[in-house]
Design a protein around this motif. Structure first.
Motif, PDB file in Angstrom:
ATOM      1  N   SER A   1       0.386  -0.876  -0.361  1.00 58.57           N
ATOM      2  CA  SER A   1       0.540   0.190  -0.244  1.00 58.57           C
ATOM      3  C   SER A   1       1.005   1.086   0.082  1.00 58.57           C
ATOM      4  O   SER A   1      -0.062   2.376  -0.228  1.00 58.57           O
ATOM      5  CB  SER A   1      -0.792  -0.066   1.281  1.00 58.57           C
ATOM      6  OG  SER A   1      -2.376  -1.293   1.056  1.00 58.57           O
TER       7      SER A   1
ATOM      8  N   ALA B   1      -1.631   5.374  -8.603  1.00 58.35           N
ATOM      9  CA  ALA B   1      -2.940   4.470  -8.464  1.00 58.35           C
ATOM     10  C   ALA B   1      -3.770   5.222  -7.456  1.00 58.35           C
ATOM     11  O   ALA B   1      -5.207   5.264  -7.587  1.00 58.35           O
ATOM     12  CB  ALA B   1      -2.355   3.453  -7.599  1.00 58.35           C
ATOM     13  N   ASP B   2      -3.849   5.202  -6.319  1.00 59.70           N
ATOM     14  CA  ASP B   2      -5.363   5.910  -5.184  1.00 59.70           C
ATOM     15  C   ASP B   2      -5.300   6.827  -5.886  1.00 59.70           C
ATOM     16  O   ASP B   2      -7.046   7.100  -5.924  1.00 59.70           O
ATOM     17  CB  ASP B   2      -4.359   6.271  -4.115  1.00 59.70           C
ATOM     18  CG  ASP B   2      -3.854   5.285  -2.699  1.00 59.70           C
ATOM     19  OD1 ASP B   2      -4.512   4.446  -3.371  1.00 59.70           O
ATOM     20  OD2 ASP B   2      -2.991   5.916  -2.407  1.00 59.70           O
ATOM     21  N   SER B   3      -4.987   8.482  -6.308  1.00 60.02           N
ATOM     22  CA  SER B   3      -5.567   9.432  -7.714  1.00 60.02           C
ATOM     23  C   SER B   3      -6.732   8.670  -8.743  1.00 60.02           C
ATOM     24  O   SER B   3      -7.828   9.159  -9.429  1.00 60.02           O
ATOM     25  CB  SER B   3      -4.104  10.070  -8.223  1.00 60.02           C
ATOM     26  OG  SER B   3      -5.101  11.290  -8.760  1.00 60.02           O
ATOM     27  N   ALA B   4      -5.493   7.687  -9.835  1.00 57.66           N
ATOM     28  CA  ALA B   4      -6.571   7.147 -10.830  1.00 57.66           C
ATOM     29  C   ALA B   4      -7.840   6.688  -9.647  1.00 57.66           C
ATOM     30  O   ALA B   4      -8.495   6.526 -11.185  1.00 57.66           O
ATOM     31  CB  ALA B   4      -5.242   6.528 -11.050  1.00 57.66           C
ATOM     32  N   LEU B   5      -7.658   5.545  -9.367  1.00 55.54           N
ATOM     33  CA  LEU B   5      -9.026   5.052  -8.872  1.00 55.54           C
ATOM     34  C   LEU B   5      -9.850   6.108  -8.555  1.00 55.54           C
ATOM     35  O   LEU B   5     -11.424   6.182  -8.557  1.00 55.54           O
ATOM     36  CB  LEU B   5      -8.272   4.588  -7.532  1.00 55.54           C
ATOM     37  CG  LEU B   5      -9.900   3.659  -6.783  1.00 55.54           C
ATOM     38  CD1 LEU B   5     -10.480   2.532  -7.560  1.00 55.54           C
ATOM     39  CD2 LEU B   5      -9.619   2.507  -5.498  1.00 55.54           C
ATOM     40  N   VAL B   6      -9.287   7.288  -7.693  1.00 50.53           N
ATOM     41  CA  VAL B   6     -10.531   8.057  -7.338  1.00 50.53           C
ATOM     42  C   VAL B   6     -10.873   8.779  -8.374  1.00 50.53           C
ATOM     43  O   VAL B   6     -12.328   9.489  -8.300  1.00 50.53           O
ATOM     44  CB  VAL B   6      -9.698   8.944  -6.244  1.00 50.53           C
ATOM     45  CG1 VAL B   6     -10.776   9.988  -5.725  1.00 50.53           C
ATOM     46  CG2 VAL B   6      -9.483   8.169  -4.540  1.00 50.53           C
ATOM     47  N   TYR B   7      -9.990   9.419  -8.891  1.00 44.10           N
ATOM     48  CA  TYR B   7     -10.411  10.105  -9.657  1.00 44.10           C
ATOM     49  C   TYR B   7     -10.958   9.266 -11.743  1.00 44.10           C
ATOM     50  O   TYR B   7     -11.514   9.919 -12.564  1.00 44.10           O
ATOM     51  CB  TYR B   7      -9.779  11.136 -10.486  1.00 44.10           C
ATOM     52  CG  TYR B   7      -9.778  12.442  -9.121  1.00 44.10           C
ATOM     53  CD1 TYR B   7     -10.400  13.806  -9.055  1.00 44.10           C
ATOM     54  CD2 TYR B   7      -8.422  12.471  -8.415  1.00 44.10           C
ATOM     55  CE1 TYR B   7     -10.506  14.289  -7.987  1.00 44.10           C
ATOM     56  CE2 TYR B   7      -8.559  13.231  -7.027  1.00 44.10           C
ATOM     57  CZ  TYR B   7      -9.972  14.008  -7.183  1.00 44.10           C
ATOM     58  OH  TYR B   7      -9.455  14.955  -6.049  1.00 44.10           O
ATOM     59  N   GLU B   8     -10.827   8.264 -11.274  1.00 49.50           N
ATOM     60  CA  GLU B   8     -11.185   7.639 -13.193  1.00 49.50           C
ATOM     61  C   GLU B   8     -13.013   8.068 -13.797  1.00 49.50           C
ATOM     62  O   GLU B   8     -13.995   7.724 -12.902  1.00 49.50           O
ATOM     63  CB  GLU B   8     -11.463   6.307 -12.181  1.00 49.50           C
ATOM     64  CG  GLU B   8     -11.708   5.237 -14.043  1.00 49.50           C
ATOM     65  CD  GLU B   8     -12.105   3.551 -14.263  1.00 49.50           C
ATOM     66  OE1 GLU B   8     -12.169   3.420 -14.713  1.00 49.50           O
ATOM     67  OE2 GLU B   8     -12.323   3.592 -12.599  1.00 49.50           O
TER      68      GLU B   8
ATOM     69  N   ARG C   1     -10.213  15.436 -12.724  1.00 48.28           N
ATOM     70  CA  ARG C   1      -9.069  15.772 -12.287  1.00 48.28           C
ATOM     71  C   ARG C   1      -8.041  16.841 -13.361  1.00 48.28           C
ATOM     72  O   ARG C   1      -6.878  15.934 -12.600  1.00 48.28           O
ATOM     73  CB  ARG C   1      -8.456  14.023 -13.550  1.00 48.28           C
ATOM     74  CG  ARG C   1      -7.306  13.101 -13.240  1.00 48.28           C
ATOM     75  CD  ARG C   1      -7.481  11.989 -13.506  1.00 48.28           C
ATOM     76  NE  ARG C   1      -5.603  11.446 -13.271  1.00 48.28           N
ATOM     77  CZ  ARG C   1      -5.508  10.259 -13.097  1.00 48.28           C
ATOM     78  NH1 ARG C   1      -6.522   9.513 -14.293  1.00 48.28           N
ATOM     79  NH2 ARG C   1      -3.984  10.095 -13.366  1.00 48.28           N
TER      80      ARG C   1
END
Length: 647
Positions: free
Chosen positions: A623, A631-638, A643
């Motif tokens: 983690s 990866a966290d940012s990509a997951l949140v803002y998909e 973004r």
């Protein structure tokens, strides 16, 4: 904080004020309702089993044959909260010297009775009559008057009479005085109608003044802030948050201070969030302007000021009230937006040392935040367990449903862990304030205060919402008073620093001490576990806690060779690990006492059954590895247009 205002359609037999704190005979604490409501007779001959049979027979009666007040007789009625708090009493018995214990216990029992008869009703009145802002009088003159109810003003008098601030500074019990104060506040907070908040800031202001050596110019203010005389007692505000909001005061503070010929300063700026805006005095940050009117940015440009909110005639000190804040909770307390237009103030820190000067205040207000969190948890569980003795569902009382009891027991474990964590930081503070703390004690306190604040704030939110569910639909009804507790609790993870902000503060304590604080932490945990190692029933708890300590130490060794971003990503889980491990050690130590109860042992076992070191577990999952943040940012803002935009 429970309602006296009931719907008019209730039967006359049911029109009783819901004040769960109302005293009742001790034997009545967990008996099922009789056919005519709660049994209040002093005869104890009839057994519980007979009454349960009576309840069962009543359920078989035709609806038309039942009395109309059936639903409303199920209200929980707790008694003296000091006498009913087994963990509190056992803790005090274990730690306080005998003479101190005797006097403190007498005071707390008396205070518990006053809470029942006087303070809880006042707290509810504060909820029913929130502050009102009157900007103009009847003739169009601007008055900017914040009008509070008589119950709120009476609560201020009660706070003085009970020494809720004074107790800590009189130090009549030496290092135990701070703990005595904290316990009274713990009993008071959930019944205070929001008045615990101005007390937190008052305590913080008194601490700052004391830490400055109580300058002559502030001696009168200190005496009033710590007075037991209701006519002299002052409360303090804390005006740090400006238009940019948040904990980043270094970059968010725009207020300017201009020095006057007489040595005072005039402050100019907008304070976006000022809790307890009806207080007598306040502390605030501002940037001192030089001869050319320029100010220094960043934290090194901030200085700390003391000011009176009103002059001798009661007029505002060149302050304009813009509006009261419309908040989710703590509505009983006036929180306002204020414009300082030349407010007269006194510089009380070294110029540019404002942030350093408020560190003592932050410790105090964060401890008050923990007190509130544990107080609300305890209050909701007390009500839940009493309700379980009265509410019949599916043919039997809630207390006889194993799943229901399991749910409350899990909340109880969380509350007990939080309580001992609170007592530990207060104990350390008491030592520090009486010059009895070792360097190791002070390091440990510096680490544990943000840890306790961030962890108990999250615990309280979870526990009170779970407890609300234990009342079913009644938990959602405003006139039960339960939603008030929920709303007022939810702010605790935000005030005095959010969870993430405090997690980063925990990391700073490691950096500042060059890692020494962790050595102190591990040593303290080990000593507590050693006391319990000879108790066979505690062996699993000791083993799990030691394993968690090993996992935490392993994580720190590995993190030492990783980029700084690794620890920042891990900060929250790391802080949770510190809280769970230390609380586990405290619970295990408490359960190792010769006179420990089976409940003490059960609590230690259950607490240590949870994941004590989440940071090590998440580290193993990757983690915090390189690329995790992306990866966290990509997951949140998909799929989100935000973004690529700037807010």
């Amino acid at each position: 904080m429970f309602a006296s205002r009931l719907p008019q359609w209730r039967s006359s037999a049911a029109r009783k004020t819901w004040l769960p704190g109302r005293a009742r005979p001790r034997w009545e604490s967990c008996q099922p309702p009789s056919r005519r409501g709660i049994n209040t007779t002093t005869e104890q001959g009839q057994q519980v089993g007979t009454e349960e049979k009576q309840v069962s027979e009543e359920l078989k009666m035709p609806l038309a044959g039942r009395e109309t007040e059936t639903l409303f007789r199920e209200q929980p009625k707790t008694g003296n909260q000091y006498l009913e708090d087994a963990l509190l009493r056992s803790y005090l018995k274990t730690h306080l010297p005998p003479q101190v214990l005797e006097e403190v216990s007498q005071d707390l029992e008396r205070f518990g009775n006053r809470l029942l008869t006087k303070i809880i009703p006042l707290g509810w009145e504060c909820e029913l009559n929130p502050p009102v802002f009157q900007q103009y009088d009847a003739w169009g003159q601007r008055v900017d008057r914040i009008v509070t109810c008589s119950a709120w003003r009476r609560m201020k008098e009660v706070a003085a009479e009970e020494g809720l601030i004074a107790e800590a500074y009189e130090r009549r019990y030496s290092n135990w005085s701070r703990l005595h104060q904290a316990v009274k506040l713990y009993l008071f907070s959930s019944a205070s109608g929001g008045f615990s908040c101005p007390l937190a800031m008052t305590d913080g202001a008194a601490k700052v003044i004391e830490s400055l050596g109580t300058p002559a110019s502030l001696k009168s203010a200190f005496d009033r802030l710590t007075s037991r005389d209701p006519k002299k007692f002052w409360t303090s505000g804390q005006w740090m948050t400006e238009r940019r909001g948040g904990s980043d005061v270094a970059n968010g503070t725009e207020t300017v201070a201009r020095k006057q010929p007489d040595g005072t300063y005039h402050l100019y700026g907008f304070k976006w969030f000022t809790s307890a805006a009806d207080s007598d005095v306040t502390l605030t940050l501002a940037r001192v302007a030089d001869a050319e009117g320029q100010v220094k940015q960043g934290s090194s440009g901030l200085s700390l000021f003391f000011l009176k909110v009103r002059d001798e005639e009661g007029k505002l000190n060149s302050i304009q009230v813009q509006r009261l804040k419309d908040k989710l909770g703590t509505r009983q307390m006036a929180t306002a937006e204020l414009w300082l237009d030349g407010a007269k103030a006194e510089l009380i820190s070294t110029e540019g040392r404002g942030v350093a000067s408020i560190s003592n205040m932050l410790n105090i207000t964060r401890i008050h935040n923990v007190i509130g969190a544990v107080s609300y948890m305890r209050r909701m569980i007390s009500l839940s367990r009493e309700y379980a003795c009265r509410r019949v569902a599916f043919g039997k009382l809630l207390k006889d449903h194993p799943l229901h009891m399991q749910t409350i027991a899990r909340m109880e474990v969380q509350t007990r862990g939080a309580f001992l964590l609170l007592m530990e930081i207060v104990r350390l503070l008491g030592l520090a304030e009486t010059n009895m703390a070792s360097e190791q004690d002070q390091l440990l306190m510096r680490l544990l205060i943000p840890v306790a604040k961030l962890y108990t704030g999250k615990q309280a939110s979870a526990v009170v919402v779970e407890a609300m569910e234990s009342f079913g639909g009644q938990g959602y009804m405003e006139d039960t008073g339960l939603p008030v507790i929920i709303r007022d609790t939810l702010v605790l993870s935000i005030w005095e620093g959010t969870t993430n902000i405090l997690s980063l503060d925990v990391l700073r304590s490691l950096t500042k001490s060059q890692g020494e604080v962790m050595a102190v932490f591990f040593s303290a945990v080990q000593k507590k576990l050693e006391l319990a190692s000879s108790r066979v029933e505690l062996e699993p708890a000791v083993k799990r806690t030691r394993a968690a300590v090993g996992s935490l130490a392993g994580f720190l060794r590995a993190a030492g060779s990783q980029p700084a971003a690794t620890m920042e990503l891990a900060a929250r889980d790391f802080s949770y690990a510190l809280a769970r491990i230390y609380a586990g050690a405290l619970l295990t130590e408490h359960a190792a006492r010769p006179d420990a109860s089976p409940a003490d042992v059960s609590t230690a076992q259950r607490w240590c059954d949870q994941e004590l070191c989440p940071v090590a577990m998440e580290s193993e999952r990757g983690s915090y590895e390189a690329g995790a943040a992306q990866a966290d940012s990509a997951l949140v803002y998909e799929g989100s247009p935000a973004r690529s935009s700037r807010l």
